[in-house]
Structure formats: structure tokens, C-alpha cells
Design a protein around this motif. Structure first.
Motif, PDB file in Angstrom:
ATOM      1  N   TRP A 272     101.727  16.537  34.264  1.00  0.00           N
ATOM      2  CA  TRP A 272     100.396  16.570  34.895  1.00  0.00           C
ATOM      3  C   TRP A 272     100.458  15.894  36.260  1.00  0.00           C
ATOM      4  CZ3 TRP A 272      96.022  18.838  32.857  1.00  0.00           C
ATOM      5  CH2 TRP A 272      94.800  18.518  33.462  1.00  0.00           C
TER       6      TRP A 272
ATOM      7  N   TYR B 148     102.166   7.177  37.976  1.00  0.00           N
ATOM      8  CA  TYR B 148     101.617   6.824  36.661  1.00  0.00           C
ATOM      9  C   TYR B 148     101.954   7.859  35.594  1.00  0.00           C
ATOM     10  CZ  TYR B 148      99.428   2.922  38.896  1.00  0.00           C
ATOM     11  OH  TYR B 148      99.238   1.753  39.584  1.00  0.00           O
ATOM     12  N   ASP B 149     103.226   8.150  35.484  1.00  0.00           N
ATOM     13  CA  ASP B 149     103.694   9.049  34.438  1.00  0.00           C
ATOM     14  C   ASP B 149     105.030   8.509  33.940  1.00  0.00           C
ATOM     15  OD1 ASP B 149     103.284  12.029  33.304  1.00  0.00           O
ATOM     16  OD2 ASP B 149     105.412  11.553  33.520  1.00  0.00           O
TER      17      ASP B 149
ATOM     18  N   SER C 295      99.097  15.618  43.078  1.00  0.00           N
ATOM     19  CA  SER C 295      98.578  14.551  42.217  1.00  0.00           C
ATOM     20  C   SER C 295      97.050  14.517  42.288  1.00  0.00           C
ATOM     21  CB  SER C 295      99.136  13.208  42.656  1.00  0.00           C
ATOM     22  OG  SER C 295      98.435  12.777  43.797  1.00  0.00           O
TER      23      SER C 295
ATOM     24  N   MET D  19      93.320   4.435  39.375  1.00  0.00           N
ATOM     25  CA  MET D  19      93.565   5.474  38.363  1.00  0.00           C
ATOM     26  C   MET D  19      93.526   4.808  37.000  1.00  0.00           C
ATOM     27  SD  MET D  19      96.730   7.273  40.325  1.00  0.00           S
ATOM     28  CE  MET D  19      96.719   8.815  39.411  1.00  0.00           C
ATOM     29  N   LEU D  20      93.530   5.605  35.956  1.00  0.00           N
ATOM     30  CA  LEU D  20      93.604   5.082  34.588  1.00  0.00           C
ATOM     31  C   LEU D  20      92.523   4.028  34.356  1.00  0.00           C
ATOM     32  CD1 LEU D  20      97.472   4.689  34.457  1.00  0.00           C
ATOM     33  CD2 LEU D  20      96.165   6.189  32.966  1.00  0.00           C
TER      34      LEU D  20
ATOM     35  N   GLY E 181      85.815  10.939  41.758  1.00  0.00           N
ATOM     36  CA  GLY E 181      85.932  12.320  41.284  1.00  0.00           C
ATOM     37  C   GLY E 181      86.433  12.367  39.859  1.00  0.00           C
TER      38      GLY E 181
ATOM     39  N   MET F  41      88.874  12.369  32.830  1.00  0.00           N
ATOM     40  CA  MET F  41      89.870  11.741  33.707  1.00  0.00           C
ATOM     41  C   MET F  41      89.205  11.594  35.059  1.00  0.00           C
ATOM     42  SD  MET F  41      93.771  12.853  33.179  1.00  0.00           S
ATOM     43  CE  MET F  41      93.702  14.571  32.896  1.00  0.00           C
TER      44      MET F  41
HETATM   45  C1  LIG Z   1      98.626   9.160  33.239  1.00  0.00           C
HETATM   46  S1  LIG Z   1      97.900   9.258  34.826  1.00  0.00           S
HETATM   47  C2  LIG Z   1      98.688  10.687  35.446  1.00  0.00           C
HETATM   48  C3  LIG Z   1      98.597  10.826  36.924  1.00  0.00           C
HETATM   49  C4  LIG Z   1      99.278  12.092  37.434  1.00  0.00           C
HETATM   50  N1  LIG Z   1     100.729  11.988  37.319  1.00  0.00           N
HETATM   51  C5  LIG Z   1      98.895  12.411  38.864  1.00  0.00           C
HETATM   52  O1  LIG Z   1      99.788  12.595  39.697  1.00  0.00           O
HETATM   53  O2  LIG Z   1      97.701  12.533  39.129  1.00  0.00           O
HETATM   54  C6  LIG Z   1      96.297   9.802  34.392  1.00  0.00           C
HETATM   55  C7  LIG Z   1      95.261   9.350  35.404  1.00  0.00           C
HETATM   56  O3  LIG Z   1      95.336  10.183  36.548  1.00  0.00           O
HETATM   57  C8  LIG Z   1      94.047  10.435  37.043  1.00  0.00           C
HETATM   58  N2  LIG Z   1      93.794  11.882  36.949  1.00  0.00           N
HETATM   59  C9  LIG Z   1      94.677  12.827  36.571  1.00  0.00           C
HETATM   60  N3  LIG Z   1      94.151  14.051  36.673  1.00  0.00           N
HETATM   61  C10 LIG Z   1      92.891  13.890  37.129  1.00  0.00           C
HETATM   62  C11 LIG Z   1      91.848  14.783  37.467  1.00  0.00           C
HETATM   63  N4  LIG Z   1      91.998  16.102  37.332  1.00  0.00           N
HETATM   64  N5  LIG Z   1      90.690  14.275  37.933  1.00  0.00           N
HETATM   65  C12 LIG Z   1      90.530  12.946  38.086  1.00  0.00           C
HETATM   66  N6  LIG Z   1      91.485  12.053  37.784  1.00  0.00           N
HETATM   67  C13 LIG Z   1      92.656  12.511  37.330  1.00  0.00           C
HETATM   68  C14 LIG Z   1      93.070   9.620  36.210  1.00  0.00           C
HETATM   69  O4  LIG Z   1      92.883   8.375  36.850  1.00  0.00           O
HETATM   70  C15 LIG Z   1      93.830   9.478  34.910  1.00  0.00           C
HETATM   71  O5  LIG Z   1      93.410   8.333  34.219  1.00  0.00           O
END
Ligand SMILES: C[S@@+](CC[C@H](N)C(=O)[O-])C[C@H]1O[C@@H](n2cnc3c(N)ncnc32)[C@H](O)[C@@H]1O
Length: 252
Positions: free
Chosen positions: A111, A117-118, A143, A186-187, A206, A243
Motif C-alpha cells: 500500500w 511506515y511499512d 504514498s 500518519m497512523l 484527508g 485511514m
Molecule cells: C501503515 S501506514 C502505510 C503508509 C503507506 N506505505 C504510504 O506510503 O502511504 C498507514 C497509514 O498511512 C496513511 N494512509 C495510507 N493510505 C491512506 C489514504 N488513502 N488516505 C489517508 N491516509 C492514508 C494513514 O495515516 C494510515 O494510518
């Protein structure tokens, strides 16, 4: 040697997939499909949509991976994550030995971008450290941070300033850092934006970025914090998961 491709697939919109990622997908003998987290329905739907649209090899194999659950972190967050990564490395090693023959190429669809954060890259490193020979490469993806900036038509950094990318947990603990120009969180399951001192801060928030269900809000944090909390809670109740990501910056 077994070959593995770690492919960033974007943050929720199938059109985020790059041409490089599409080309990589079509070199795969096997796609491994980890299944995890409350957002797993969305993850699965995006991966399936991507494979349906772009995989042209009729003989590609789809192999599911049941992801072990992480124990509650308690006071030892790092310890809980390390234990979880060790369990994941064991599960991935077994999976690769059982389902990826010598000379074959497997793919992990990550993702967003695998660099942010992966855990996939750390787990693959751990699998190699356990003694499985793997030749792996990484295909970058869009991302959620890039998706946030694009949807708000934002430059993340002020001119000549820095950007700190951090977690909601750290932001809640440490507040808005004195020496950062802009902060991307994030997260943030804890809604740290509502817990810190809002004075002089602006937010660009967002949720479900890139998806049809995308929600955006922005403005002075003191004024929009409550609205974001309400819309977040409503959306979470409606979809069963959320998310979200946001940028904070001192008002000029
Ligand atoms: C485990 S991390 C993965 C991040 C991912 N590798 C990236 O590049 O976006 C998950 C966090 O990414 C953010 N995130 C991922 N996809 C998202 C989306 N479509 N909309 C908003 N936040 C998102 C959120 O903060 C979520 O808690």
C-alpha cells in the motif's frame, strides 16, 4: 535463486499504479496477498482490482498469506513490534519456501510506497537473515503523503524549510516540534491533532485519499479540529475503517 519484487501500488486509487509497477506485475509467477488490519477489505479490493486490470499472464498464481496479529503493545511498543516482525518473517519464509520455486519471481503489493511506515522491507531483510536466499527489488509507489499534497494542491514544505513525517502517537507525546517547518502525521488512531495546543497552527486533513470516498478538510486547527473529529467518526462508522493523514504548519 528465488526473486521477489516489492511493488508500491499507491494509496487507494487504482490509477496511482505506475507504468513501472505494471511492467513488474507482469514479470511475476506468484502474487502473495497478505490479509491484515481493519482496512483489509479495502486493501484486498484494491489489490484485486489492480491484478484484474493489469495482469496479462493467465498462469499467475495468487497465494494468500494469513498475517499473524500483533500483541497489544502496552508500555513496550518496540518490543511488541519486534516480536511481531519475527513472527511475520517466519510466516513469510515458510510461504516463500512452499510457494516460490527456485528461479521463480514472486511479488508483494505494498500500500502506498514501501519506504514509508511499512514493514515489508524489514521483514524481507529478516527472511534473508534467517538464511533464505532472495534477490529482491523495490518499485516505488505513490504514498498517502503525496496523495494528501495533491488533493489539497499543497507544497509540503515552506520555502527552504524542513518537513517532519511522524506518527500520531509521537505528535501526541511531543506536541508540534519547535524546529520543524511542517509536520505530516500518519497512523493517527488517537487523533493527536485534537490533543495538541492548536494555537497558531493550520491543518490540511484527508481521509480515504485517492478513493471515491475521499474526504478533505482544512483551516486553522482551533476552528476545524472539532469538525474533523466529527466527520472522521461519522466516516469510520459508515465504512467500518478509516485511514487519514494530515499536514500541520504554523500560520503565516
Ligand atoms: C501503515 S501506514 C502505510 C503508509 C503507506 N506505505 C504510504 O506510503 O502511504 C498507514 C497509514 O498511512 C496513511 N494512509 C495510507 N493510505 C491512506 C489514504 N488513502 N488516505 C489517508 N491516509 C492514508 C494513514 O495515516 C494510515 O494510518
Amino acid at each position: 535463486m528465488r526473486r521477489l519484487r516489492i511493488i508500491g501500488i499507491g494509496a487507494g486509487n487504482p490509477d496511482h499504479l505506475t507504468l513501472q509497477a505494471v511492467a513488474a506485475l507482469n514479470t511475476l509467477d506468484v502474487v502473495f496477498l497478505p490479509d491484515k488490519g481493519s482496512e483489509k477489505g479495502a486493501l484486498r479490493a484494491l489489490r484485486e482490482e489492480i491484478c484484474r486490470r493489469h495482469v496479462t499472464r493467465p498462469d499467475i498464481r495468487m497465494v494468500p498469506l494469513a498475517v499473524p496479529k500483533r500483541a497489544e503493545a502496552g508500555n513496550d511498543y518496540r518490543g511488541a513490534v519486534d516480536d511481531w516482525h519475527a513472527a511475520l518473517a517466519e510466516a513469510y519464509e515458510r510461504l516463500f519456501r512452499d510457494h516460490l520455486a527456485e528461479g521463480e519471481t514472486g511479488g508483494l503489493l505494498v500500500w502506498g510506497d514501501p519506504a514509508l511506515y511499512d514493514s515489508t522491507l524489514r521483514i524481507v531483510e529478516a527472511v534473508c537473515a534467517r538464511g533464505l536466499a532472495l534477490d529482491y527489488d523495490v518499485i516505488p509507489g505513490i504514498s498517502s503523503v503525496q496523495a494528501l499534497a495533491a488533493s489539497h494542491r499543497l507544497v509540503l514544505n515552506g520555502i527552504g524549510e524542513s518537513v517532519l513525517v511522524t506518527t500520531g502517537r509521537r505528535l501526541a507525546q511531543e506536541g508540534f516540534p519547535q524546529n520543524a517547518g511542517s509536520v505530516v502525521a500518519m497512523l493517527d488512531g488517537e487523533q493527536a491533532f485534537a490533543a495538541i495546543d492548536p494555537a497558531g497552527l493550520e491543518i490540511w486533513w484527508g481521509a480515504y485519499l485517492g478513493a471515491e470516498t475521499e474526504i478533505l478538510a482544512s483551516g486553522p486547527l482551533a476552528e476545524v479540529s472539532e469538525e474533523i473529529r466529527r466527520r472522521r467518526a461519522e466516516a469510520r462508522a459508515a465504512h467500518g475503517w478509516i485511514m487519514d493523514t494530515y499536514l500541520l504548519r504554523r500560520s503565516r
